[in-house]
Design a protein around this motif. Structure first.
Motif, PDB file in Angstrom:
ATOM      1  N   ARG A 267       0.701  -1.416   0.103  1.00  0.00           N
ATOM      2  CA  ARG A 267       0.374  -0.307   0.250  1.00  0.00           C
ATOM      3  C   ARG A 267       0.644   0.659   0.013  1.00  0.00           C
ATOM      4  NH1 ARG A 267      -5.250  -2.794   1.548  1.00  0.00           N
ATOM      5  NH2 ARG A 267      -4.161  -4.238   2.717  1.00  0.00           N
ATOM      6  N   VAL A 268      -0.160   1.765  -0.236  1.00  0.00           N
ATOM      7  CA  VAL A 268       0.587   3.643  -0.418  1.00  0.00           C
ATOM      8  C   VAL A 268      -0.034   4.478   0.915  1.00  0.00           C
ATOM      9  CG1 VAL A 268       1.309   5.645  -2.044  1.00  0.00           C
ATOM     10  CG2 VAL A 268       1.083   3.530  -2.484  1.00  0.00           C
ATOM     11  N   ALA A 269       1.818   5.107   1.227  1.00  0.00           N
ATOM     12  CA  ALA A 269       0.728   6.015   2.785  1.00  0.00           C
ATOM     13  C   ALA A 269       0.693   7.007   2.742  1.00  0.00           C
ATOM     14  CB  ALA A 269       1.540   5.461   4.175  1.00  0.00           C
ATOM     15  N   ILE A 270       0.464   7.851   2.965  1.00  0.00           N
ATOM     16  CA  ILE A 270       0.119   9.628   2.733  1.00  0.00           C
ATOM     17  C   ILE A 270       0.076  10.215   4.421  1.00  0.00           C
ATOM     18  CG2 ILE A 270      -1.097  11.538   1.835  1.00  0.00           C
ATOM     19  CD1 ILE A 270      -3.001   9.056   0.800  1.00  0.00           C
ATOM     20  N   LEU A 271       1.302  10.974   4.419  1.00  0.00           N
ATOM     21  CA  LEU A 271       1.964  11.712   5.146  1.00  0.00           C
ATOM     22  C   LEU A 271       1.302  12.895   5.062  1.00  0.00           C
ATOM     23  CD1 LEU A 271       4.149   8.934   5.822  1.00  0.00           C
ATOM     24  CD2 LEU A 271       3.858   9.683   8.233  1.00  0.00           C
ATOM     25  N   VAL A 272       0.580  13.392   6.626  1.00  0.00           N
ATOM     26  CA  VAL A 272       0.799  15.135   6.264  1.00  0.00           C
ATOM     27  C   VAL A 272       1.301  15.917   7.281  1.00  0.00           C
ATOM     28  CG1 VAL A 272      -0.625  17.007   6.266  1.00  0.00           C
ATOM     29  CG2 VAL A 272      -1.934  14.454   4.797  1.00  0.00           C
ATOM     30  N   ASP A 273       2.408  16.865   6.944  1.00  0.00           N
ATOM     31  CA  ASP A 273       2.500  17.721   7.801  1.00  0.00           C
ATOM     32  C   ASP A 273       1.634  18.456   8.781  1.00  0.00           C
ATOM     33  OD1 ASP A 273       4.677  18.415   9.489  1.00  0.00           O
ATOM     34  OD2 ASP A 273       5.464  20.246   8.847  1.00  0.00           O
ATOM     35  N   GLY A 274       2.313  18.220  10.414  1.00  0.00           N
ATOM     36  CA  GLY A 274       0.937  19.238  11.246  1.00  0.00           C
ATOM     37  C   GLY A 274       0.058  17.873  11.388  1.00  0.00           C
ATOM     38  N   SER A 275      -0.421  16.682  11.213  1.00  0.00           N
ATOM     39  CA  SER A 275      -1.423  16.006  11.488  1.00  0.00           C
ATOM     40  C   SER A 275      -0.472  14.618  11.831  1.00  0.00           C
ATOM     41  CB  SER A 275      -2.089  16.002   9.989  1.00  0.00           C
ATOM     42  OG  SER A 275      -2.845  14.185  10.148  1.00  0.00           O
ATOM     43  N   PRO A 276      -0.949  13.660  13.160  1.00  0.00           N
ATOM     44  CA  PRO A 276      -0.826  12.809  13.959  1.00  0.00           C
ATOM     45  C   PRO A 276      -1.260  11.561  13.090  1.00  0.00           C
ATOM     46  CG  PRO A 276      -2.058  13.590  15.273  1.00  0.00           C
ATOM     47  CD  PRO A 276      -2.328  14.234  13.634  1.00  0.00           C
ATOM     48  N   VAL A 277      -2.147  11.559  11.700  1.00  0.00           N
ATOM     49  CA  VAL A 277      -3.177  10.527  11.742  1.00  0.00           C
ATOM     50  C   VAL A 277      -2.578  11.017   9.814  1.00  0.00           C
ATOM     51  CG1 VAL A 277      -5.213   9.642  10.418  1.00  0.00           C
ATOM     52  CG2 VAL A 277      -4.379  11.310  12.614  1.00  0.00           C
ATOM     53  N   ALA A 278      -1.849   9.089   9.851  1.00  0.00           N
ATOM     54  CA  ALA A 278      -1.428   9.128   8.640  1.00  0.00           C
ATOM     55  C   ALA A 278      -2.500   8.188   7.813  1.00  0.00           C
ATOM     56  CB  ALA A 278       0.024   7.996   8.235  1.00  0.00           C
ATOM     57  N   LEU A 279      -2.416   8.257   6.069  1.00  0.00           N
ATOM     58  CA  LEU A 279      -3.620   7.989   5.230  1.00  0.00           C
ATOM     59  C   LEU A 279      -3.279   6.826   4.613  1.00  0.00           C
ATOM     60  CD1 LEU A 279      -5.230  10.692   3.978  1.00  0.00           C
ATOM     61  CD2 LEU A 279      -5.918   9.823   5.908  1.00  0.00           C
ATOM     62  N   MET A 280      -3.763   4.840   4.696  1.00  0.00           N
ATOM     63  CA  MET A 280      -2.901   4.130   3.196  1.00  0.00           C
ATOM     64  C   MET A 280      -4.279   3.931   2.996  1.00  0.00           C
ATOM     65  SD  MET A 280      -1.422   2.311   7.588  1.00  0.00           S
ATOM     66  CE  MET A 280      -1.842   4.508   7.875  1.00  0.00           C
ATOM     67  N   VAL A 281      -4.299   3.712   1.672  1.00  0.00           N
ATOM     68  CA  VAL A 281      -4.558   3.239   0.090  1.00  0.00           C
ATOM     69  C   VAL A 281      -3.928   2.184   0.066  1.00  0.00           C
ATOM     70  CG1 VAL A 281      -5.376   5.632   0.218  1.00  0.00           C
ATOM     71  CG2 VAL A 281      -3.580   5.052  -1.247  1.00  0.00           C
ATOM     72  N   PRO A 282      -5.095   1.109  -0.978  1.00  0.00           N
ATOM     73  CA  PRO A 282      -5.809   1.417  -0.853  1.00  0.00           C
ATOM     74  C   PRO A 282      -6.695   0.831   0.709  1.00  0.00           C
ATOM     75  CG  PRO A 282      -5.076  -0.346  -2.122  1.00  0.00           C
ATOM     76  CD  PRO A 282      -3.588   0.424  -1.775  1.00  0.00           C
ATOM     77  N   ALA A 283      -8.273   0.654   0.731  1.00  0.00           N
ATOM     78  CA  ALA A 283      -8.399  -0.215   1.820  1.00  0.00           C
ATOM     79  C   ALA A 283      -9.240  -0.529   1.919  1.00  0.00           C
ATOM     80  CB  ALA A 283      -8.900   1.527   2.845  1.00  0.00           C
ATOM     81  N   THR A 284      -9.375  -1.747   2.328  1.00  0.00           N
ATOM     82  CA  THR A 284     -10.957  -2.713   2.464  1.00  0.00           C
ATOM     83  C   THR A 284     -11.531  -3.110   3.384  1.00  0.00           C
ATOM     84  OG1 THR A 284      -9.237  -4.914   2.268  1.00  0.00           O
ATOM     85  CG2 THR A 284      -9.414  -4.656   0.232  1.00  0.00           C
ATOM     86  N   PHE A 285     -12.874  -3.465   3.332  1.00  0.00           N
ATOM     87  CA  PHE A 285     -13.405  -3.637   4.083  1.00  0.00           C
ATOM     88  C   PHE A 285     -13.475  -4.638   5.519  1.00  0.00           C
ATOM     89  CE2 PHE A 285     -17.640  -4.552   5.859  1.00  0.00           C
ATOM     90  CZ  PHE A 285     -18.454  -3.453   6.407  1.00  0.00           C
ATOM     91  N   GLN A 286     -12.729  -5.393   5.271  1.00  0.00           N
ATOM     92  CA  GLN A 286     -12.098  -5.825   6.125  1.00  0.00           C
ATOM     93  C   GLN A 286     -11.248  -5.605   7.248  1.00  0.00           C
ATOM     94  OE1 GLN A 286      -8.785  -8.745   6.279  1.00  0.00           O
ATOM     95  NE2 GLN A 286      -8.345  -8.330   4.080  1.00  0.00           N
ATOM     96  N   GLU A 287     -10.456  -4.629   6.086  1.00  0.00           N
ATOM     97  CA  GLU A 287      -8.744  -3.970   7.398  1.00  0.00           C
ATOM     98  C   GLU A 287     -10.034  -3.576   8.453  1.00  0.00           C
ATOM     99  OE1 GLU A 287      -5.867  -1.700   5.265  1.00  0.00           O
ATOM    100  OE2 GLU A 287      -7.114  -2.426   3.618  1.00  0.00           O
ATOM    101  N   PHE A 288     -10.917  -2.586   8.318  1.00  0.00           N
ATOM    102  CA  PHE A 288     -11.517  -1.821   9.816  1.00  0.00           C
ATOM    103  C   PHE A 288     -12.282  -2.897  11.048  1.00  0.00           C
ATOM    104  CE2 PHE A 288     -12.148   0.948   5.968  1.00  0.00           C
ATOM    105  CZ  PHE A 288     -11.932   1.807   6.134  1.00  0.00           C
ATOM    106  N   PHE A 289     -12.071  -4.136  10.643  1.00  0.00           N
ATOM    107  CA  PHE A 289     -11.793  -5.421  11.531  1.00  0.00           C
ATOM    108  C   PHE A 289     -10.898  -5.445  12.447  1.00  0.00           C
ATOM    109  CE2 PHE A 289     -16.206  -4.997   9.395  1.00  0.00           C
ATOM    110  CZ  PHE A 289     -17.559  -4.912  10.428  1.00  0.00           C
ATOM    111  N   GLN A 290     -10.422  -5.021  11.137  1.00  0.00           N
ATOM    112  CA  GLN A 290      -8.500  -5.732  11.971  1.00  0.00           C
ATOM    113  C   GLN A 290      -7.632  -4.917  12.954  1.00  0.00           C
ATOM    114  OE1 GLN A 290      -6.638  -5.938   9.042  1.00  0.00           O
ATOM    115  NE2 GLN A 290      -7.555  -8.694   8.062  1.00  0.00           N
ATOM    116  N   ASN A 291      -6.814  -5.358  13.353  1.00  0.00           N
ATOM    117  CA  ASN A 291      -6.272  -4.539  14.799  1.00  0.00           C
ATOM    118  C   ASN A 291      -5.413  -5.251  15.421  1.00  0.00           C
ATOM    119  OD1 ASN A 291      -5.906  -4.437  18.131  1.00  0.00           O
ATOM    120  ND2 ASN A 291      -7.714  -3.171  18.162  1.00  0.00           N
ATOM    121  N   PRO A 292      -3.813  -4.328  15.243  1.00  0.00           N
ATOM    122  CA  PRO A 292      -2.826  -4.628  15.569  1.00  0.00           C
ATOM    123  C   PRO A 292      -2.958  -6.127  16.479  1.00  0.00           C
ATOM    124  CG  PRO A 292      -3.318  -2.470  16.087  1.00  0.00           C
ATOM    125  CD  PRO A 292      -3.557  -2.993  14.959  1.00  0.00           C
ATOM    126  N   GLU A 293      -3.507  -5.883  17.596  1.00  0.00           N
ATOM    127  CA  GLU A 293      -2.703  -6.980  18.619  1.00  0.00           C
ATOM    128  C   GLU A 293      -3.831  -8.055  17.572  1.00  0.00           C
ATOM    129  OE1 GLU A 293      -3.984  -6.170  22.228  1.00  0.00           O
ATOM    130  OE2 GLU A 293      -4.272  -4.638  21.592  1.00  0.00           O
TER     131      GLU A 293
END
Lengths: 508, 376
Positions: A267-293
């Protein structure tokens, strides 16, 4: 209308280095300083330090910088002192000489146009003008106030790294590099925002990522036309596939370990200066149910939890509407003893069931919003109001039935299990309550099928949103409902596991 | 065009489908049991047991609602059901009707007619039980559930538990529909006996229905014979007289399978019934040595008793010329050609049918005790 909008977005005009008029710098030191200051509107935080260059005091030089954005120590010790003490005679190639032999800083380069100079100055660099030189030296000695690296409150983990991104992009990039020591990690920098000129970085792993994907991200970034980019949320809304979809097609995270895992999956990550939230594309529905743990702890309980998360999604979205359908339309589907306790709870309640549920659901959303915004000391008041007044008192006063409170509470609690799409679930919940109160169970299924059909159609940067469910890719099911042991999940980078041999001379 | 199709599809899905009967729980009352009787004028008397919600918020969670009995009359059952509104105030819902009781007088006159509404109506699932009441059906509804505050729920549980007793046949509305769908309209439903000045009830035995009317009642032993054949017994207690008079052993049957096989030989039709009950020794009044001899002897006794029960059931069915066992299905299936000849006179054929019963019981265990306590 949506189509028209999409088409507008898809016409990508790649931002060519637009030839803005270039004004060369002047030779006169004072003229240069005045020009720059006038461009900054003689703002009070633009400091000018003029001093003699070298001990023989033959040439004057000026340092321009924005107060508070520079490291005072570095400037005093490594910029001003060497410049004042330099002995060499000042000749034609003086600028190069100063840059290469005098300045004790790691970042320094020449600029010869006024626009470039202004740009760098605004970004916090130090500008050094030298008398009789139509060039200036840009010195990097930035020092910005920044938060320390902490655990993000949104993505707390029990097991796993606790570091989170902060608002400074350089620190964030270092957090990524810290986890991924490989020259294949590519960082591309863009400056977006016509006014704010915000630094946006793409991070991806060369050789793993598909080149078309990076191109697509670049293209989409190039269409952004905004004055200021204050958070990665702005970028997300500009580049997402379906701006009118309630489902997010871009994943976001504040954790560098998640980011590294995602870019290693191509995937490609997008970081923005001034924001602690990084974006990652592409995203699939199942990713939102995953957890690093899921990955950090052993697979058995992790898989069980993952299954529960999927169930929680349906409970959160459809439990209130199912409750309406069963109570108002399909009483024969409820076991008699359960129905009798429903009846006893409902007796004497003034509102019809759908109204009652809607009221409770709305009150709950209010409570939640208040709880998020309130300062912590007052926050307790919210929980008292929520738990006692709304829950207990409303039931004992006979305003709402106890099952309603239970149903709303259950669907509210479950929505916190997947924070990234909890907003989606709330919308689905309200829609299905409306539809179910008119059409019953049939309406419920209608909503479900509509959402399912829509999700099948949805794509995120060319990847089907419901993958690996639709289209079916059984190979990827190893990490879908059940998280298989790590050694069974095929490494997505395709590479063999790197040898664990410790290299000679490596210091940790 | 695509959008248009999608919108049209959605509109059609919303307009043409959908669930109806949106009734809030507070706008209706639930009938838990129905009784059907005839009054002196020959009109139907419908008695219903209605759940009365406890409006107190204190015990909102519990299901301790009180119930009430409402009665109305009408020319038909539907008429009476709608007349009920005059008394109840609410339009009643019959979704959760647990049982349907039919009084002796009404049942002797006709069963299919008054039950037609309950077979036909879409509000009912056909899962409710059907009972025959000695006397007025009303009296069963007026009994208090001794083990459950809601008496219809007690009857429901009792019917489900029949498989562990086997002394009354549990018959759901759907089962009855299936039974009565034959030409002779033959079937059976359990009998309920209200007693203790009609405060309690006991369910035992069954009544045979023929031509859609209750014709003859059969006792518990015969009912068990019937259930052995139809294979509806899962578990029951078979009492075996031991060698000393007055002492009994009880064999707990855990599982029983039955096989019915019509055999046509020399133009003579016989029905062969084979029953395979499996059981364990439940209790013994008298110590018996636990060896294979005893096992064989006990098995033989059990075989004998079950055979007697089945024969008793067959005898009374023959007497009434009512094929309650459903033999006709087996015969029809095996001899479709001959069946065409027999069909018009099947009741006659049935009454002269030779039924061979073969019971092969199997004792599996003697429980945790090898000998009786104190014996060696």
């Amino acid at each position: 209308m949506i189509k028209k909008f999409r088409r507008k977005l898809s016409i990508h005009h790649i931002k060519q280095n637009q030839e803005s008029q270039e004004t060369p710098l002047q030779e006169d030191l004072q003229a240069n300083v005045t020009t720059v200051r006038s461009h900054f509107g003689f703002t009070s935080d633009l400091a000018v330090r003029t001093f003699w260059l070298g001990a023989n005091q033959s040439h004057q030089a000026s340092l321009l910088f924005l107060k508070g954005m520079t490291n005072q120590d570095v400037m005093d010790r490594d910029v001003i002192r060497p410049l004042m003490n330099t002995i060499g005679d000042l000749h034609e190639g003086m600028v190069d000489h100063i840059m290469n032999a005098v300045l004790h800083v790691s970042m320094a380069w020449k600029e010869s146009t006024l626009e470039k100079t202004l740009e760098q100055l605004a970004r916090g660099y130090i500008v050094l003008f030298i008398h009789n030189q139509a060039q200036c030296i840009i010195i990097g000695a930035k020092s910005l106030g920044q938060r320390s690296v902490e655990e993000p409150s949104k993505e707390a983990v029990i097991r796993g790294p606790r570091e989170g991104f902060i608002e400074t992009i350089d620190t964030n990039l270092s957090l990524i590099r810290k986890r991924y020591h490989n020259p294949n990690l590519q960082i591309e920098t863009y400056w977006i925002g016509t006014q704010s000129d915000t630094r946006v970085c793409l991070a991806y792993v060369r050789g793993v990522v598909k080149e078309e994907l990076v191109d697509e991200v670049r293209k989409r970034l190039s269409v952004i036309k905004m004055d200021a980019i204050l958070d990665s949320g702005y970028i997300e809304q500009w580049i997402e596939d379906e701006p009118f979809s309630i489902f997010p097609t871009i994943y976001n995270s504040e954790k560098p370990d998640i980011l590294v895992a995602k870019i290693l999956e191509g995937r490609v990550a997008i970081l923005v200066d001034g924001s602690p939230v990084a974006l990652m594309v592409p995203a699939t529905f199942q990713e939102f149910f995953q957890n690093p743990e899921d990955y950090y702890s052993r697979p058995f309980y992790a898989s069980f939890l993952r299954l529960l998360r999927y169930a929680a999604f349906f409970v959160s979205a459809f439990l209130p509407s199912l409750y309406i359908s069963f109570e108002n339309f399909h009483k024969d589907l409820v076991p008699p003893t359960l129905l009798f306790s429903f009846i006893n709870a409902r007796e004497g309640v003034p509102f019809p069931l759908p109204i009652e549920l809607l009221l409770m659901a709305i009150v709950y959303e209010w409570l939640r919003e208040a709880g998020v915004r309130m300062p912590r000391p007052i926050g307790q008041a919210v929980s008292i109001v929520g738990a006692l007044v709304i829950g207990e008192a409303a039931v004992s006063a006979g305003l709402v039935g106890a099952p309603t409170v239970i149903v709303i509470a259950a669907s509210a609690i479950t929505s916190f299990i997947f924070p990234a799409i909890s907003d989606v679930v709330v919308i689905l919940r309200f829609v299905s309550i409306f539809v179910a109160s008119v059409l019953g169970l049939y309406g419920n299924f209608l909503v479900f099928y509509m959402v399912a059909i829509y999700l099948c159609d949805l794509r995120s940067f060319g990847v089907p949103y419901l993958a690996p469910l639709a289209p079916l890719k059984l190979q990827d099911w190893k990490d879908f409902f059940i998280r298989f042991p790590l050694w069974l999940i095929k490494l997505s980078s395709g590479g063999s596991p790197s040898s664990l041999k410790k290299q000679k001379g490596e210091r940790s | 065009m695509k959008t248009l199709t999608a919108v049209m599809g959605l509109l059609i899905a919303i307009c043409l489908g959908g669930c109806w009967n949106n009734i809030d729980l507070t706008e209706t009352r639930f009938v838990t049991a129905v009784g059907i009787d005839l009054n002196e004028e020959g009109r139907y008397v419908l008695t219903v047991n209605v759940m009365k919600p406890s409006s107190g918020k204190a015990d909102a969670g519990g299901s301790s609602g009180k119930s009430t009995i409402i009665q109305s009359t009408g020319y038909t059952i539907f008429d009476a059901a709608r007349n009920m509104i005059e008394y109840s105030g609410y339009k009643l819902s019959y979704h959760h009707m647990q049982y349907l009781a039919i009084g002796t007088e009404a049942a002797k006159k006709d069963i299919i007619g008054p039950l037609d509404l309950f077979f036909r109506d879409q509000e009912l699932s056909g899962r409710h039980w059907v009972l025959y009441v000695e006397g007025k059906a009303e009296s069963l509804l007026r009994t208090k559930g001794n083990t459950n505050d809601i008496q219809p729920l007690k009857i429901n549980e009792q019917m489900i538990a029949s498989r562990s007793v086997g002394k009354y046949p549990p018959v759901r509305s759907l089962d009855l529909m299936r039974m009565l769908a034959t030409k002779e309209k033959v079937g059976y439903i359990p009998i309920s006996h209200p007693f203790k000045s009609l405060k309690e009830s006991r369910e035992a035995g069954a009544v045979i229905i023929k031509d859609g009317k209750a014709v003859s009642s059969i006792n518990e032993t015969q009912v068990r014979g019937l259930l052995w054949v139809t294979g509806k017994i899962k578990s029951t207690i078979v009492i075996v007289p031991l060698k000393k008079p007055g002492q009994y052993g009880s064999i707990e049957v855990l599982d029983s399978k039955a096989k019915i096989r019509p055999v046509l030989e020399n133009n003579q039709l016989t029905i062969q019934i084979t029953v395979h009950p499996h059981g364990i020794i439940g209790s013994l009044d008298h110590p018996i040595p636990m060896d294979s001899e005893t096992y064989k002897w006990l098995q033989m006794k059990v075989n004998q008793i079950i055979k007697e029960e089945i024969n008793a059931a067959v005898a009374i069915a023959k007497k009434n010329k009512a094929d309650i066992f459903g033999f006709h299905d087996y015969v029809h299936r095996k001899y479709p050609k001959e069946w065409k000849v027999w069909e018009p006179q099947w009741p006659e054929h049935f009454s002269q049918l030779e039924v061979k019963v073969n019971v092969q019981s199997k004792l599996l265990l003697n429980g945790l005790l090898a000998e009786q306590l104190g014996e060696k």
